[in-house]
Design a protein around this motif. Sequence first.
Motif, PDB file in Angstrom:
ATOM      1  N   GLY A 163       0.886  -1.241  -0.108  1.00 55.24           N
ATOM      2  CA  GLY A 163       0.123  -0.088  -0.163  1.00 55.24           C
ATOM      3  C   GLY A 163       0.782   1.428  -0.086  1.00 55.24           C
ATOM      4  N   ARG A 164       1.688   1.383  -1.047  1.00 57.06           N
ATOM      5  CA  ARG A 164       2.486   2.660  -1.085  1.00 57.06           C
ATOM      6  C   ARG A 164       1.775   3.796  -1.619  1.00 57.06           C
ATOM      7  N   GLY A 165       2.074   4.984  -0.992  1.00 58.74           N
ATOM      8  CA  GLY A 165       1.162   6.044  -1.497  1.00 58.74           C
ATOM      9  C   GLY A 165       1.686   7.475  -0.705  1.00 58.74           C
ATOM     10  N   GLN A 166       0.624   8.226  -0.702  1.00 57.47           N
ATOM     11  CA  GLN A 166       0.880   9.761  -0.391  1.00 57.47           C
ATOM     12  C   GLN A 166       0.471   9.927   1.097  1.00 57.47           C
ATOM     13  N   LEU A 167       1.056  10.813   1.881  1.00 54.16           N
ATOM     14  CA  LEU A 167       0.518  11.110   3.051  1.00 54.16           C
ATOM     15  C   LEU A 167       0.580  12.975   2.964  1.00 54.16           C
ATOM     16  N   PHE A 168      -0.871  13.306   3.371  1.00 52.78           N
ATOM     17  CA  PHE A 168      -1.021  14.784   3.494  1.00 52.78           C
ATOM     18  C   PHE A 168      -1.297  15.130   4.814  1.00 52.78           C
ATOM     19  N   PHE A 169      -0.487  16.306   5.183  1.00 51.50           N
ATOM     20  CA  PHE A 169      -0.726  17.042   6.488  1.00 51.50           C
ATOM     21  C   PHE A 169      -1.024  18.149   6.163  1.00 51.50           C
ATOM     22  N   ASP A 170      -2.403  18.441   6.816  1.00 46.99           N
ATOM     23  CA  ASP A 170      -3.186  19.681   6.609  1.00 46.99           C
ATOM     24  C   ASP A 170      -3.412  20.254   8.200  1.00 46.99           C
ATOM     25  N   SER A 171      -2.384  21.021   8.531  1.00 41.10           N
ATOM     26  CA  SER A 171      -2.374  21.672   9.951  1.00 41.10           C
ATOM     27  C   SER A 171      -2.687  20.480  10.896  1.00 41.10           C
ATOM     28  N   VAL A 172      -1.773  19.472  10.845  1.00 41.12           N
ATOM     29  CA  VAL A 172      -1.746  18.396  11.848  1.00 41.12           C
ATOM     30  C   VAL A 172      -0.902  18.665  13.046  1.00 41.12           C
ATOM     31  N   ARG A 173      -1.630  19.050  14.087  1.00 38.12           N
ATOM     32  CA  ARG A 173      -0.705  19.404  15.416  1.00 38.12           C
ATOM     33  C   ARG A 173      -0.158  18.407  16.246  1.00 38.12           C
ATOM     34  N   VAL A 174       0.856  18.085  16.469  1.00 37.17           N
ATOM     35  CA  VAL A 174       1.601  17.129  17.097  1.00 37.17           C
ATOM     36  C   VAL A 174       2.039  17.718  18.418  1.00 37.17           C
ATOM     37  N   PRO A 175       2.366  16.967  19.725  1.00 38.41           N
ATOM     38  CA  PRO A 175       2.980  17.743  20.745  1.00 38.41           C
ATOM     39  C   PRO A 175       4.345  17.840  20.505  1.00 38.41           C
ATOM     40  N   ALA A 176       4.988  18.870  21.246  1.00 33.98           N
ATOM     41  CA  ALA A 176       6.472  19.092  21.027  1.00 33.98           C
ATOM     42  C   ALA A 176       7.290  17.997  21.260  1.00 33.98           C
ATOM     43  N   GLU A 177       6.717  17.047  22.113  1.00 29.88           N
ATOM     44  CA  GLU A 177       7.728  15.848  22.541  1.00 29.88           C
ATOM     45  C   GLU A 177       7.678  14.566  21.340  1.00 29.88           C
ATOM     46  N   SER A 178       7.049  14.882  20.363  1.00 26.20           N
ATOM     47  CA  SER A 178       7.096  14.060  19.436  1.00 26.20           C
ATOM     48  C   SER A 178       8.247  14.293  18.536  1.00 26.20           C
ATOM     49  N   ARG A 179       8.839  15.353  18.627  1.00 26.76           N
ATOM     50  CA  ARG A 179      10.177  15.574  18.012  1.00 26.76           C
ATOM     51  C   ARG A 179      11.236  14.776  18.372  1.00 26.76           C
ATOM     52  N   ILE A 180      11.826  14.034  17.580  1.00 30.59           N
ATOM     53  CA  ILE A 180      12.896  12.773  17.977  1.00 30.59           C
ATOM     54  C   ILE A 180      14.349  13.733  17.787  1.00 30.59           C
ATOM     55  N   GLY A 181      14.934  13.830  18.909  1.00 31.55           N
ATOM     56  CA  GLY A 181      16.524  14.430  18.956  1.00 31.55           C
ATOM     57  C   GLY A 181      16.308  16.053  18.730  1.00 31.55           C
ATOM     58  N   PRO A 182      17.299  16.585  18.915  1.00 32.81           N
ATOM     59  CA  PRO A 182      17.295  18.043  18.705  1.00 32.81           C
ATOM     60  C   PRO A 182      16.666  18.790  17.397  1.00 32.81           C
ATOM     61  N   GLU A 183      16.078  20.013  17.227  1.00 35.24           N
ATOM     62  CA  GLU A 183      15.732  20.396  16.136  1.00 35.24           C
ATOM     63  C   GLU A 183      17.129  20.439  15.222  1.00 35.24           C
ATOM     64  N   GLY A 184      16.788  20.063  13.976  1.00 34.64           N
ATOM     65  CA  GLY A 184      17.786  20.519  12.981  1.00 34.64           C
ATOM     66  C   GLY A 184      18.553  19.085  12.556  1.00 34.64           C
ATOM     67  N   ALA A 185      18.536  18.103  13.650  1.00 39.20           N
ATOM     68  CA  ALA A 185      19.442  16.802  13.631  1.00 39.20           C
ATOM     69  C   ALA A 185      18.579  15.885  12.723  1.00 39.20           C
ATOM     70  N   GLY A 186      17.307  15.788  12.527  1.00 39.81           N
ATOM     71  CA  GLY A 186      16.634  14.873  11.805  1.00 39.81           C
ATOM     72  C   GLY A 186      17.007  14.174  10.485  1.00 39.81           C
TER      73      GLY A 186
END
Length: 384
Positions: free
Chosen positions: A207-230
């Motif tokens: 089931g390969r396909g597209q993912l659309f993000f339309d103003s999807v709000r996620v908690p800040a703690e869902s960021r993995i590692g420091p900003e800019g290191a992704g």
Amino acid sequence: MDFNFTQEQQLLQRTLAEFGSRELAPAYASRDKDDDLPREVVSQLARMGLLAPMAEARFGGNDLDYVSLGIAHEEIARYDFNAAYVLLLSGLVGAIITARADERQKTAILPPICRGEAVAALGVTEPSGGSDAAQVKLQARRDGDTYVLNGEKTSISFASWADTVLVMARTGTPEEGAHGVSAFYVDLHSPGVGRNRFKDLGSRAIGRGQLFFDSVRVPAESRIGPEGAGFVQVMQGFDFSRSLIGLMCIGAAEQSVEETCKYVAERQAFGGSLARFEGVSFPLAEAAVQLRAARLLCYEALWLKDHGQPHGWLSAGCKWWAPELAAHVLHQCLLLHGHLGFSLDLPHQQRLRDVIGLEIGDGTAQIMKLLVARALIGSVARPY
Ligand SMILES: Cc1cc2nc3c(=O)[nH]c(=O)nc-3n(C[C@H](O)[C@H](O)[C@H](O)COP(=O)(O)OP(=O)(O)OC[C@H]3O[C@@H](n4cnc5c(N)ncnc54)[C@H](O)[C@@H]3O)c2cc1C
């Protein structure tokens, strides 16, 4: 040098061969027709301890070594190439989380992946580019204790049914390039997430396909590692997945070679077995030797990973060579079955269609050769 697998690894190989031929092979074709990989397959693989096994035991993993993980990919892909995608993606995401996430994130993220309850996708590619992966346009704007995601990922394995995605998004400016990219672990059942499934040549079950993000709000703690290191975090994860992909493709091709050897031995023409003719037996002899060589390369790269030694360029070599070789071998196997090989009733065409997908996915041969060249020659061989 010792080319033997350990006793545990040999047992794993036998167990998976038995499981794959009994449980997976019979429905490999129907899952392609139905575009469906049942959750039960994910649960079965989880029960065997094959999902994100590098996670520590307290998070649900089992400390499986990377050579053993390679054995699992080779064996499962022999019987159902697409079931091996479940191992591949859980391992890729699991390894990045294991290496980069904090304790609280690991406790929340890893156990559901290891238990097969959360199928995790990896979101790198965007419509504007896959090879040039640092050109991320998906925006993650900080808003208090949350980030708001806007944009699109495309060509994502499992996009149509995954529960979560480890996604690269831009938290910095476009001028910062790769250094303005962060990784987020996002629940795909969140409001604002849209999906579209592609109609593919092969690997339809994933089931390969597209993912659309339309103003999807996620908690800040869902960021993995420091900003800019992704970007760096995710790219480093590919150091072993490329060898695993090599073994998936080799597993599928090995299975077809075995089946084709039996077929040409039994098939009668010109007063005896077809296998008497060099035009028939030599492609199989060449395939067996070349697959063996590519397989050794993949296991060497994984062995180096297990022993903490540099292996990045070898892994890139596995990802370029093994899928290309496997596709060639599968084409030969199809032809050696004559008109039967052209029928959808035999598995060689399906394996070929599936393997072609991984000539592209996770980076094309050209990009892999650039990585090998850079390792050999140095940064002067870097075109950008
Ligand atoms: C089956 C499958 C599964 C996938 N799963 C995922 C997934 O789970 N997650 C995800 O993020 N992505 C996934 N992808 C996307 C995949 O990683 C990209 O398609 C791939 O990296 C190539 O990017 P592109 O399609 O944009 O092609 P482009 O980058 O536009 O390349 C087009 C062609 O130009 C060549 N090319 C590009 N740049 C160069 C260069 N510098 N030198 C020489 N040649 C070059 C390429 O090799 C290719 O032949 C998947 C793709 C497939 C087919």
